[in-house]
Design a protein around this motif. Structure first.
Motif, PDB file in Angstrom:
ATOM      1  N   GLU A  14      -2.480  17.260 -19.442  1.00  0.00           N
ATOM      2  CA  GLU A  14      -1.957  18.574 -19.042  1.00  0.00           C
ATOM      3  C   GLU A  14      -0.574  18.471 -18.404  1.00  0.00           C
ATOM      4  OE1 GLU A  14      -4.810  21.061 -17.148  1.00  0.00           O
ATOM      5  OE2 GLU A  14      -3.310  22.373 -16.233  1.00  0.00           O
ATOM      6  N   HIS A  15      -0.394  17.495 -17.539  1.00  0.00           N
ATOM      7  CA  HIS A  15       0.839  17.461 -16.748  1.00  0.00           C
ATOM      8  C   HIS A  15       1.870  16.443 -17.221  1.00  0.00           C
ATOM      9  CE1 HIS A  15      -1.008  20.247 -13.992  1.00  0.00           C
ATOM     10  NE2 HIS A  15      -2.064  19.466 -13.921  1.00  0.00           N
ATOM     11  N   ASN A  16       1.425  15.417 -17.925  1.00  0.00           N
ATOM     12  CA  ASN A  16       2.369  14.367 -18.315  1.00  0.00           C
ATOM     13  C   ASN A  16       2.042  13.813 -19.708  1.00  0.00           C
ATOM     14  OD1 ASN A  16       4.494  12.612 -18.070  1.00  0.00           O
ATOM     15  ND2 ASN A  16       3.609  11.390 -16.400  1.00  0.00           N
ATOM     16  N   PRO A  17       1.916  14.690 -20.702  1.00  0.00           N
ATOM     17  CA  PRO A  17       1.471  14.221 -22.028  1.00  0.00           C
ATOM     18  C   PRO A  17       2.447  13.251 -22.682  1.00  0.00           C
ATOM     19  CG  PRO A  17       2.272  16.481 -22.181  1.00  0.00           C
ATOM     20  CD  PRO A  17       2.214  16.139 -20.717  1.00  0.00           C
ATOM     21  N   HIS A  18       3.736  13.403 -22.341  1.00  0.00           N
ATOM     22  CA  HIS A  18       4.708  12.523 -22.997  1.00  0.00           C
ATOM     23  C   HIS A  18       4.622  11.081 -22.497  1.00  0.00           C
ATOM     24  CE1 HIS A  18       6.594  15.430 -25.583  1.00  0.00           C
ATOM     25  NE2 HIS A  18       6.571  16.302 -24.586  1.00  0.00           N
ATOM     26  N   ALA A  19       4.102  10.896 -21.278  1.00  0.00           N
ATOM     27  CA  ALA A  19       3.895   9.516 -20.820  1.00  0.00           C
ATOM     28  C   ALA A  19       2.818   8.864 -21.689  1.00  0.00           C
ATOM     29  CB  ALA A  19       3.463   9.501 -19.356  1.00  0.00           C
TER      30      ALA A  19
ATOM     31  N   THR B  71       0.843  -1.203   0.000  1.00  0.00           N
ATOM     32  CA  THR B  71       0.000   0.000   0.000  1.00  0.00           C
ATOM     33  C   THR B  71       0.869   1.240   0.000  1.00  0.00           C
ATOM     34  OG1 THR B  71      -0.134  -0.261   2.373  1.00  0.00           O
ATOM     35  CG2 THR B  71      -2.048  -0.974   1.125  1.00  0.00           C
ATOM     36  N   ASP B  72       1.846   1.225  -0.862  1.00  0.00           N
ATOM     37  CA  ASP B  72       2.738   2.369  -0.939  1.00  0.00           C
ATOM     38  C   ASP B  72       2.041   3.521  -1.655  1.00  0.00           C
ATOM     39  OD1 ASP B  72       4.706   4.161  -1.099  1.00  0.00           O
ATOM     40  OD2 ASP B  72       6.192   2.831  -1.995  1.00  0.00           O
ATOM     41  N   THR B  73       1.515   4.437  -0.857  1.00  0.00           N
ATOM     42  CA  THR B  73       0.761   5.529  -1.465  1.00  0.00           C
ATOM     43  C   THR B  73       1.666   6.614  -2.030  1.00  0.00           C
ATOM     44  OG1 THR B  73       0.530   6.451   0.729  1.00  0.00           O
ATOM     45  CG2 THR B  73      -1.331   5.202  -0.107  1.00  0.00           C
ATOM     46  N   ASP B  74       2.985   6.414  -1.931  1.00  0.00           N
ATOM     47  CA  ASP B  74       3.889   7.436  -2.470  1.00  0.00           C
ATOM     48  C   ASP B  74       4.216   7.217  -3.939  1.00  0.00           C
ATOM     49  OD1 ASP B  74       4.011   8.753  -0.099  1.00  0.00           O
ATOM     50  OD2 ASP B  74       5.729   7.592   0.643  1.00  0.00           O
ATOM     51  N   ILE B  75       3.853   6.053  -4.476  1.00  0.00           N
ATOM     52  CA  ILE B  75       4.163   5.793  -5.882  1.00  0.00           C
ATOM     53  C   ILE B  75       3.246   6.621  -6.763  1.00  0.00           C
ATOM     54  CG2 ILE B  75       4.139   4.060  -7.707  1.00  0.00           C
ATOM     55  CD1 ILE B  75       5.041   2.032  -5.734  1.00  0.00           C
ATOM     56  N   LYS B  76       3.849   7.565  -7.468  1.00  0.00           N
ATOM     57  CA  LYS B  76       3.078   8.400  -8.388  1.00  0.00           C
ATOM     58  C   LYS B  76       3.870   8.535  -9.681  1.00  0.00           C
ATOM     59  CE  LYS B  76       1.151  11.110  -4.577  1.00  0.00           C
ATOM     60  NZ  LYS B  76       0.252  10.056  -4.156  1.00  0.00           N
ATOM     61  N   TYR B  77       3.470   7.769 -10.659  1.00  0.00           N
ATOM     62  CA  TYR B  77       4.196   7.875 -11.930  1.00  0.00           C
ATOM     63  C   TYR B  77       3.378   8.577 -13.010  1.00  0.00           C
ATOM     64  CZ  TYR B  77       1.567   3.494 -12.483  1.00  0.00           C
ATOM     65  OH  TYR B  77       0.582   2.544 -12.507  1.00  0.00           O
ATOM     66  N   LEU B  78       2.062   8.680 -12.816  1.00  0.00           N
ATOM     67  CA  LEU B  78       1.247   9.374 -13.813  1.00  0.00           C
ATOM     68  C   LEU B  78       1.286  10.882 -13.567  1.00  0.00           C
ATOM     69  CD1 LEU B  78      -1.840   6.991 -13.903  1.00  0.00           C
ATOM     70  CD2 LEU B  78      -0.063   7.199 -15.636  1.00  0.00           C
ATOM     71  N   LEU B  79       1.131  11.240 -12.301  1.00  0.00           N
ATOM     72  CA  LEU B  79       1.155  12.663 -11.928  1.00  0.00           C
ATOM     73  C   LEU B  79       2.188  12.854 -10.822  1.00  0.00           C
ATOM     74  CD1 LEU B  79      -2.717  13.281 -11.738  1.00  0.00           C
ATOM     75  CD2 LEU B  79      -1.202  13.820 -13.657  1.00  0.00           C
ATOM     76  N   PRO B  80       3.478  12.782 -11.173  1.00  0.00           N
ATOM     77  CA  PRO B  80       4.521  12.844 -10.141  1.00  0.00           C
ATOM     78  C   PRO B  80       4.740  14.248  -9.587  1.00  0.00           C
ATOM     79  CG  PRO B  80       5.508  12.626 -12.307  1.00  0.00           C
ATOM     80  CD  PRO B  80       4.023  12.567 -12.518  1.00  0.00           C
ATOM     81  N   GLY B  81       4.089  15.239 -10.170  1.00  0.00           N
ATOM     82  CA  GLY B  81       4.227  16.593  -9.643  1.00  0.00           C
ATOM     83  C   GLY B  81       5.565  17.247  -9.950  1.00  0.00           C
ATOM     84  N   ILE B  82       6.212  16.813 -11.018  1.00  0.00           N
ATOM     85  CA  ILE B  82       7.483  17.435 -11.432  1.00  0.00           C
ATOM     86  C   ILE B  82       7.156  18.670 -12.279  1.00  0.00           C
ATOM     87  CG2 ILE B  82       9.570  17.101 -12.826  1.00  0.00           C
ATOM     88  CD1 ILE B  82       9.154  14.020 -12.143  1.00  0.00           C
ATOM     89  N   PRO B  83       7.706  19.836 -11.915  1.00  0.00           N
ATOM     90  CA  PRO B  83       7.386  21.049 -12.681  1.00  0.00           C
ATOM     91  C   PRO B  83       7.784  20.919 -14.152  1.00  0.00           C
ATOM     92  CG  PRO B  83       8.560  21.594 -10.640  1.00  0.00           C
ATOM     93  CD  PRO B  83       8.591  20.102 -10.779  1.00  0.00           C
ATOM     94  N   ASP B  84       6.953  21.418 -15.020  1.00  0.00           N
ATOM     95  CA  ASP B  84       7.234  21.461 -16.467  1.00  0.00           C
ATOM     96  C   ASP B  84       7.455  20.087 -17.114  1.00  0.00           C
ATOM     97  OD1 ASP B  84       6.934  24.182 -16.703  1.00  0.00           O
ATOM     98  OD2 ASP B  84       9.045  24.590 -16.250  1.00  0.00           O
ATOM     99  N   LEU B  85       6.888  19.064 -16.516  1.00  0.00           N
ATOM    100  CA  LEU B  85       7.067  17.713 -17.068  1.00  0.00           C
ATOM    101  C   LEU B  85       6.447  17.591 -18.471  1.00  0.00           C
ATOM    102  CD1 LEU B  85       8.210  14.912 -16.358  1.00  0.00           C
ATOM    103  CD2 LEU B  85       5.983  14.306 -15.398  1.00  0.00           C
ATOM    104  N   HIS B  86       5.537  18.508 -18.786  1.00  0.00           N
ATOM    105  CA  HIS B  86       4.922  18.457 -20.118  1.00  0.00           C
ATOM    106  C   HIS B  86       5.906  18.833 -21.227  1.00  0.00           C
ATOM    107  CE1 HIS B  86       4.560  22.688 -19.015  1.00  0.00           C
ATOM    108  NE2 HIS B  86       4.460  22.958 -20.303  1.00  0.00           N
ATOM    109  N   LYS B  87       7.042  19.403 -20.831  1.00  0.00           N
ATOM    110  CA  LYS B  87       8.058  19.739 -21.842  1.00  0.00           C
ATOM    111  C   LYS B  87       8.971  18.538 -22.063  1.00  0.00           C
ATOM    112  CE  LYS B  87       8.104  24.630 -20.712  1.00  0.00           C
ATOM    113  NZ  LYS B  87       8.722  25.590 -19.791  1.00  0.00           N
TER     114      LYS B  87
END
Lengths: 422, 154
Positions: A97-102, A2-18
């Motif tokens: 919006e935040h991770n289009p390249h994924a 139950t690792d709730t820290d795993i976030k690969y879709l919306l990791p919250g990295i600034p400007d990840l859409h670039k």
């Protein structure tokens, strides 16, 4: 796990859409890795990961891919379903919006695995802002040679385009989506033949949801064995849960599958507004059966657990309703929606959705008759399972479940004495 | 019917598909972008351009809610009234906007400035209530926010 820290879709990295930022974070590494594998091995890995579709049906993605013919004289296509329209669902736009390249990377890996030559992203017409973001990201990926001829230095070539829908909910249904893309009215097709045999322009086609494809890069990067440990084994990975309605902190939360529904509402959603009590929850978008607030203790957000609770995970769009909510009023609104969005092709759905809306409206006006609830159930039961696509079922479930679980609220609006004689 | 820039755009789009007809929705958007709506003449033009029957184009235009076969207001105010928005007060918002613009849902103001529509879920449930004006989303609406927006559109 139950690792709730795993976030690969919306990791919250600034400007990840670039694309530069995405690459710096290891982006497109999975694509390069996949291009070094045999296409069948890619499919095998996704099969092993138990990745299930995120569009509502939970169909195993790898299995779906394996339905595509290996040797086809016709070109093969992939449609990315970005027609997000199920009320209560607002997650795919977050990925775009935040991770289009994924999404793009996942699409390219899937395309390579199936031997697809062109991938079309069918995006709902209202998402103009997100369409522009995605188109800009695709252009970046073309410039970097991740899309186009001989991608990433390989022998494989593929194109990717965005196709804008025009406001029809039904086009989120995969066969209707294909018809719409072909420039037809969005009527669902009779299955079989299934899209893998006879899809776009009669060619082998696969349709996957945005979130499903955005899961693919981490599976290829970290392997199926890693992925399957996130959340529930039979339905692993993170999900983008959308929490809306009467909560203090609505929004999209990336958490493993199998999270407690009560945690979504109270821990992440901040609890019911104004300190009120919870009356009801729709757990996975408007079509999924409504649950009583006093029945969700211990219910987990995954396909099996919700089925056991008498509902469905759907799109993971959780709609929370407080004690003051007028359930028959909400069900009338849902019925109006499905009536409006019925394409009109099948009689049970075209006529039945209209009748359900009318009868519930009558009850809400205080003109209901005692037998109306039985008539409603009869209409719903006669729509369910008797239509070409699942819109009919989607229209029937909210009505059936609301009468079953909130019958007293409907009955309270019916003047029993006055209508018993009628 | 389409200006040169848009015609070039359409020609580019057509190449993305094995059949011209697939460019129908994009073509209709281009027409609508240019003229504000899709006239019968424009439908005929697109039919000829894509080599498909006029009746097919008409059938498609009337199927999809985002294509307009009549002129609409300069600002198309589309308020989502589906479940999550309804739970958070979309109904009073619709009446408020209607009063401010002196129109009912489905109507266009006499000066051609506003068209008001109640629409189905726009995928903004986490930021309800919300509305779309032309291409733009406006979320977490309050009466004050709506009034300020309407003022800016005058």
């Amino acid at each position: 796990m139950t690792d709730t820290d795993i976030k690969y879709l919306l990791p919250g990295i600034p400007d990840l859409h670039k694309i530069n930022v995405y690459e710096k974070e290891g982006g497109y590494g999975a694509l390069k890795k996949a291009l070094g594998m045999k296409p069948d091995d890619v499919i095998e890995e996704v099969k092993k990961s138990n990745l299930r579709g995120r569009g509502g049906a939970c169909f195993p993605a790898g299995l779906k891919w394996s339905f595509m013919p290996k040797n086809s004289e016709k070109p093969k296509y992939l449609c990315v379903n970005a027609d997000e329209g199920e009320p209560g669902t607002f997650k795919d736009r977050e990925i775009i919006e935040h991770n289009p390249h994924a999404l793009i990377e996942g699409t390219l890996i899937a395309s390579y695995a199936m031997g697809v030559t062109t991938a079309y992203v069918y995006i709902r017409g209202e998402y103009v802002k997100w369409m522009k973001i995605l188109e800009a990201a695709i252009e970046e990926a073309y410039d970097k040679k991740y899309i186009g001829k001989n991608i990433a230095g390989s022998k494989y070539s593929v194109d990717m385009y965005v196709h804008r829908g025009a406001g029809a909910y039904i086009c989120g249904e995969e066969s209707s989506l294909m018809n719409s893309l072909e420039g037809e009215r969005g009527y669902p097709r009779v299955k079989p033949p299934f899209p893998a045999q006879y899809g776009l322009w009669g060619c082998p086609t696969t349709i996957n949801n945005v979130e499903t494809l955005a899961n693919v890069p981490v599976i290829i990067n970290n392997g199926a064995d890693w992925y399957i440990k996130i959340g529930v084994e039979k339905h692993p990975g993170t999900l983008l849960y959308g929490v809306s309605g009467h909560v203090n902190n609505p929004g999209v939360f990336e958490l493993p599958t199998g999270v407690l529904l009560t945690d979504l509402i109270y821990k992440y959603g901040g609890g019911v507004r104004s300190g009120k009590k919870l009356k009801a929850v729709i757990p996975g978008g408007s079509s999924t059966p409504i649950l009583r607030g006093d029945s969700i203790e211990g219910v987990r957000m995954d396909a099996d657990s919700l089925m056991e609770a008498g509902s469905s995970i759907g799109t993971g769009g959780v709609i929370v309703m407080d004690e003051d909510t007028d359930i028959p009023d909400i069900i009338e609104r849902i019925s109006r929606f499905y009536h409006h969005e019925s394409c009109g092709q099948c009689t049970p759905c075209r006529e039945g959705t209209g009748w359900m809306e009318k009868i519930i409206k009558r009850i809400n006006r205080g003109e209901g008759k005692l037998k109306d609830l039985d008539v409603l159930l009869d209409v719903a039961n006669n729509i369910e399972g008797n239509t070409i696509c699942a819109l009919g079922d989607a229209a029937a479930w909210p009505v059936q479940s609301a009468i079953k679980r909130f019958r007293d609220e409907f009955e309270a609006k019916i003047d029993v004495e006055k209508t018993a004689a009628a | 019917m389409l200006n040169e820039a848009r015609r070039e755009q359409l020609d580019k789009i057509i190449k993305r598909y094995p059949k011209k007809q697939a460019a129908l929705l994009p073509a209709l958007y281009l027409v609508q972008e240019q003229a504000g709506y899709i006239s019968k003449e424009a439908m005929q033009y697109i039919a000829d351009y894509l080599e498909i029957p006029y009746g097919h184009v008409l059938g498609v235009v009337t199927f999809y809610t985002m294509f307009y076969d009549k002129p609409i207001g300069r600002h198309h105010i589309q308020v989502c009234t589906n479940v999550s928005c309804r739970l958070l007060g979309s109904e009073p918002l619709v009446s408020h906007i209607g009063k401010q613009c002196s129109i009912k849902p489905g109507e266009t103001s006499e000066d051609g400035r506003f068209t008001l529509s109640e629409v189905e879920c726009l995928g903004s449930c986490g930021t309800a209530p919300m509305m779309q004006v032309n291409d733009d989303y406006h979320e977490n609406l309050t009466v004050e926010k709506v009034d300020a927006l309407l003022e800016s559109m005058k």
